[in-house]
Design a protein around this motif. Structure first.
Motif, PDB file in Angstrom:
ATOM      1  N   GLY A   1       0.785  -1.229   0.000  1.00 31.78           N
ATOM      2  CA  GLY A   1       0.000   0.000   0.000  1.00 31.78           C
ATOM      3  C   GLY A   1       0.817   1.279   0.000  1.00 31.78           C
ATOM      4  N   LYS A   2       2.130   1.164   0.077  1.00 30.36           N
ATOM      5  CA  LYS A   2       2.966   2.366   0.180  1.00 30.36           C
ATOM      6  C   LYS A   2       2.879   3.240  -1.076  1.00 30.36           C
ATOM      7  CE  LYS A   2       6.237   0.425   3.492  1.00 30.36           C
ATOM      8  NZ  LYS A   2       7.631  -0.033   3.742  1.00 30.36           N
ATOM      9  N   VAL A   3       2.711   2.601  -2.238  1.00 37.30           N
ATOM     10  CA  VAL A   3       2.690   3.405  -3.464  1.00 37.30           C
ATOM     11  C   VAL A   3       1.379   4.172  -3.623  1.00 37.30           C
ATOM     12  CG1 VAL A   3       4.248   1.792  -4.622  1.00 37.30           C
ATOM     13  CG2 VAL A   3       1.772   1.565  -4.957  1.00 37.30           C
ATOM     14  N   LEU A   4       0.375   3.834  -2.816  1.00 35.28           N
ATOM     15  CA  LEU A   4      -0.939   4.457  -2.984  1.00 35.28           C
ATOM     16  C   LEU A   4      -0.945   5.941  -2.616  1.00 35.28           C
ATOM     17  CD1 LEU A   4      -3.269   1.607  -1.690  1.00 35.28           C
ATOM     18  CD2 LEU A   4      -2.378   2.002  -3.996  1.00 35.28           C
ATOM     19  N   THR A   5       0.039   6.344  -1.841  1.00 33.57           N
ATOM     20  CA  THR A   5       0.129   7.755  -1.462  1.00 33.57           C
ATOM     21  C   THR A   5       1.244   8.484  -2.212  1.00 33.57           C
ATOM     22  OG1 THR A   5       1.556   7.183   0.416  1.00 33.57           O
ATOM     23  CG2 THR A   5      -0.816   7.329   0.827  1.00 33.57           C
ATOM     24  N   ASP A   6       1.821   7.827  -3.208  1.00 34.46           N
ATOM     25  CA  ASP A   6       2.901   8.450  -3.965  1.00 34.46           C
ATOM     26  C   ASP A   6       2.347   9.602  -4.801  1.00 34.46           C
ATOM     27  OD1 ASP A   6       5.893   7.814  -5.003  1.00 34.46           O
ATOM     28  OD2 ASP A   6       4.647   8.610  -6.629  1.00 34.46           O
ATOM     29  N   PRO A   7       2.944  10.785  -4.711  1.00 27.83           N
ATOM     30  CA  PRO A   7       2.401  11.941  -5.441  1.00 27.83           C
ATOM     31  C   PRO A   7       2.461  11.791  -6.955  1.00 27.83           C
ATOM     32  CG  PRO A   7       4.492  12.487  -4.373  1.00 27.83           C
ATOM     33  CD  PRO A   7       4.071  11.167  -3.833  1.00 27.83           C
ATOM     34  N   VAL A   8       3.476  11.126  -7.468  1.00 33.06           N
ATOM     35  CA  VAL A   8       3.564  10.928  -8.919  1.00 33.06           C
ATOM     36  C   VAL A   8       2.422  10.031  -9.396  1.00 33.06           C
ATOM     37  CG1 VAL A   8       4.939   9.926 -10.792  1.00 33.06           C
ATOM     38  CG2 VAL A   8       6.050  11.302  -9.015  1.00 33.06           C
TER      39      VAL A   8
ATOM     40  N   GLY B   1      -0.301   9.551  -7.862  1.00 31.56           N
ATOM     41  CA  GLY B   1      -1.542  10.288  -7.623  1.00 31.56           C
ATOM     42  C   GLY B   1      -1.841  11.264  -8.744  1.00 31.56           C
ATOM     43  N   GLU B   2      -0.818  11.945  -9.224  1.00 35.68           N
ATOM     44  CA  GLU B   2      -1.026  12.906 -10.310  1.00 35.68           C
ATOM     45  C   GLU B   2      -1.415  12.197 -11.601  1.00 35.68           C
ATOM     46  OE1 GLU B   2      -0.492  15.246 -13.691  1.00 35.68           O
ATOM     47  OE2 GLU B   2       0.956  13.658 -13.211  1.00 35.68           O
ATOM     48  N   ILE B   3      -0.732  11.088 -11.885  1.00 37.29           N
ATOM     49  CA  ILE B   3      -1.069  10.315 -13.086  1.00 37.29           C
ATOM     50  C   ILE B   3      -2.496   9.782 -12.977  1.00 37.29           C
ATOM     51  CG2 ILE B   3      -0.532   8.223 -14.392  1.00 37.29           C
ATOM     52  CD1 ILE B   3       2.423   8.660 -13.610  1.00 37.29           C
ATOM     53  N   ALA B   4      -2.847   9.290 -11.800  1.00 37.77           N
ATOM     54  CA  ALA B   4      -4.200   8.764 -11.589  1.00 37.77           C
ATOM     55  C   ALA B   4      -5.249   9.841 -11.819  1.00 37.77           C
ATOM     56  CB  ALA B   4      -4.316   8.184 -10.180  1.00 37.77           C
ATOM     57  N   GLY B   5      -4.977  11.041 -11.331  1.00 40.28           N
ATOM     58  CA  GLY B   5      -5.931  12.129 -11.495  1.00 40.28           C
ATOM     59  C   GLY B   5      -6.192  12.458 -12.948  1.00 40.28           C
TER      60      GLY B   5
ATOM     61  N   HIS C   1      -5.967  10.464 -15.438  1.00 41.87           N
ATOM     62  CA  HIS C   1      -6.651   9.354 -16.110  1.00 41.87           C
ATOM     63  C   HIS C   1      -7.999   9.024 -15.458  1.00 41.87           C
ATOM     64  CE1 HIS C   1      -3.500   8.001 -18.929  1.00 41.87           C
ATOM     65  NE2 HIS C   1      -2.630   8.377 -17.991  1.00 41.87           N
ATOM     66  N   GLN C   2      -8.389   9.818 -14.466  1.00 43.91           N
ATOM     67  CA  GLN C   2      -9.607   9.514 -13.701  1.00 43.91           C
ATOM     68  C   GLN C   2      -9.566   8.081 -13.190  1.00 43.91           C
ATOM     69  OE1 GLN C   2     -12.658  10.723 -16.631  1.00 43.91           O
ATOM     70  NE2 GLN C   2     -13.040  12.527 -15.334  1.00 43.91           N
ATOM     71  N   ALA C   3      -8.441   7.750 -12.602  1.00 40.65           N
ATOM     72  CA  ALA C   3      -8.191   6.409 -12.081  1.00 40.65           C
ATOM     73  C   ALA C   3      -7.714   6.526 -10.637  1.00 40.65           C
ATOM     74  CB  ALA C   3      -7.142   5.701 -12.942  1.00 40.65           C
ATOM     75  N   THR C   4      -7.381   5.409 -10.035  1.00 36.20           N
ATOM     76  CA  THR C   4      -6.820   5.395  -8.688  1.00 36.20           C
ATOM     77  C   THR C   4      -5.330   5.086  -8.774  1.00 36.20           C
ATOM     78  OG1 THR C   4      -7.164   3.017  -8.341  1.00 36.20           O
ATOM     79  CG2 THR C   4      -9.005   4.506  -7.786  1.00 36.20           C
ATOM     80  N   PRO C   5      -4.550   5.448  -7.752  1.00 36.29           N
ATOM     81  CA  PRO C   5      -3.133   5.078  -7.759  1.00 36.29           C
ATOM     82  C   PRO C   5      -2.920   3.565  -7.871  1.00 36.29           C
ATOM     83  CG  PRO C   5      -3.517   6.797  -6.149  1.00 36.29           C
ATOM     84  CD  PRO C   5      -4.869   6.372  -6.628  1.00 36.29           C
ATOM     85  N   ALA C   6      -3.804   2.774  -7.254  1.00 35.93           N
ATOM     86  CA  ALA C   6      -3.683   1.318  -7.369  1.00 35.93           C
ATOM     87  C   ALA C   6      -3.830   0.884  -8.816  1.00 35.93           C
ATOM     88  CB  ALA C   6      -4.735   0.634  -6.493  1.00 35.93           C
ATOM     89  N   GLN C   7      -4.814   1.448  -9.516  1.00 43.34           N
ATOM     90  CA  GLN C   7      -5.003   1.105 -10.919  1.00 43.34           C
ATOM     91  C   GLN C   7      -3.798   1.498 -11.758  1.00 43.34           C
ATOM     92  OE1 GLN C   7      -8.655   3.160 -11.636  1.00 43.34           O
ATOM     93  NE2 GLN C   7      -9.907   1.625 -10.581  1.00 43.34           N
ATOM     94  N   VAL C   8      -3.200   2.635 -11.442  1.00 42.66           N
ATOM     95  CA  VAL C   8      -2.014   3.086 -12.183  1.00 42.66           C
ATOM     96  C   VAL C   8      -0.852   2.121 -11.971  1.00 42.66           C
ATOM     97  CG1 VAL C   8      -0.258   4.898 -12.363  1.00 42.66           C
ATOM     98  CG2 VAL C   8      -2.679   5.508 -12.221  1.00 42.66           C
TER      99      VAL C   8
END
Length: 267
Positions: A184-191, A193-197, A199-206
């Protein structure tokens, strides 16, 4: 059947929790389930599969032989016990869980016995897990390159294992990524998070889409039905070359799992 690129993991899930997780996964459309002898949940996984009513021919079930069962007189009986717990006549894939150099059984011997289990019809495919390059070469020497269906290794944006992955790809050995979200550590990664935003996705999906686009199979686990459903959507997410490059830059050798006495010297 080829190894599915997307499956449900069951590491650390016990009792009713794993039953619910596997049931939810199967209801949502997952058809690959990954477990292991040491997880202590094969019986519950088997119960969930049986109760789901999905035809056995539609499923891909993976288990892993624990290090205490590598000896010639233990491996096949332990696999038969796993089959009994899973309520199946054979699993689709069986892996040697760790190279375990301190356990006194060579990789060549364990792989040869595992190949015999395949010949007996107890498993359709065989492979390895947590093997470094040297370990993989030993496994190839024992059973041949074509016999090794995958090397299941820890891979995440924080641990990209490029040297090992390059070798496996040279050998045409498929890579299965576990711990793709790094606990779960990558779920709060800002990079991410920005990519997810964008793509209208979640960090997990990314993170999962990143692994899929690199050609890896993934086996994320979750106790939450909505997360299991969300993870599946990673298959439809297409990251740009710039997205992939930015994720590649997140490498930090962030290994989460390396048990003493079982893990190899990592490449």
């Amino acid at each position: 059947m080829r190894i599915p690129t997307f499956g449900a993991g069951t590491f650390r899930l016990q009792g009713q929790v794993v039953i619910d997780s596997v049931r939810n996964a199967l209801e949502l459309g997952y058809r690959a389930i990954d477990t292991a002898q040491i997880y202590g949940n094969e019986a519950e996984v088997g119960q969930a599969i049986a109760e789901a009513g999905v035809p056995r021919s539609d499923l891909f079930i993976t288990t892993k032989i624990w290090v205490d069962n590598y000896a010639d007189d233990k491996l096949i009986p332990s696999l038969q016990d796993s089959l009994d717990k899973l309520r199946v006549d054979a699993v689709d894939l069986t892996l040697i869980h760790w190279p375990a150099p301190g356990k006194g059984v060579s990789i060549e011997a364990a792989m040869s016995t595992l190949a015999r289990a395949r010949q007996q019809g107890l498993t359709h495919k065989i492979g390895v897990s947590n093997f470094n390059i040297a370990n993989t070469k030993q496994a190839i020497g024992a059973v041949g390159q074509d016999a090794i269906a995958t090397n299941q290794i820890e891979l995440s944006p924080y641990l990209q294992n490029r040297k090992l992955v390059a070798y496996l790809q040279e050998q045409n050995i498929p890579v299965t990524s576990y711990m793709t979200l790094a606990y779960g550590k990558v779920l709060t990664d800002p990079v991410l998070g920005e990519i997810a935003g964008r793509h209208q996705a979640t960090p997990a999906q990314v993170a999962l889409a990143w692994a899929l686009q690199l050609g890896y199979a993934v086996i994320p686990s979750s106790t939450q039905r909505e997360n299991l459903a969300g993870n599946l959507k990673a298959q439809a997410l297409r990251l740009s070359a710039d997205d992939m490059a930015r994720i590649a830059a997140l490498e930090r050798n962030g290994r989460e799992v390396s048990p003493a006495g079982l893990a190899p010297d990592w490449d």
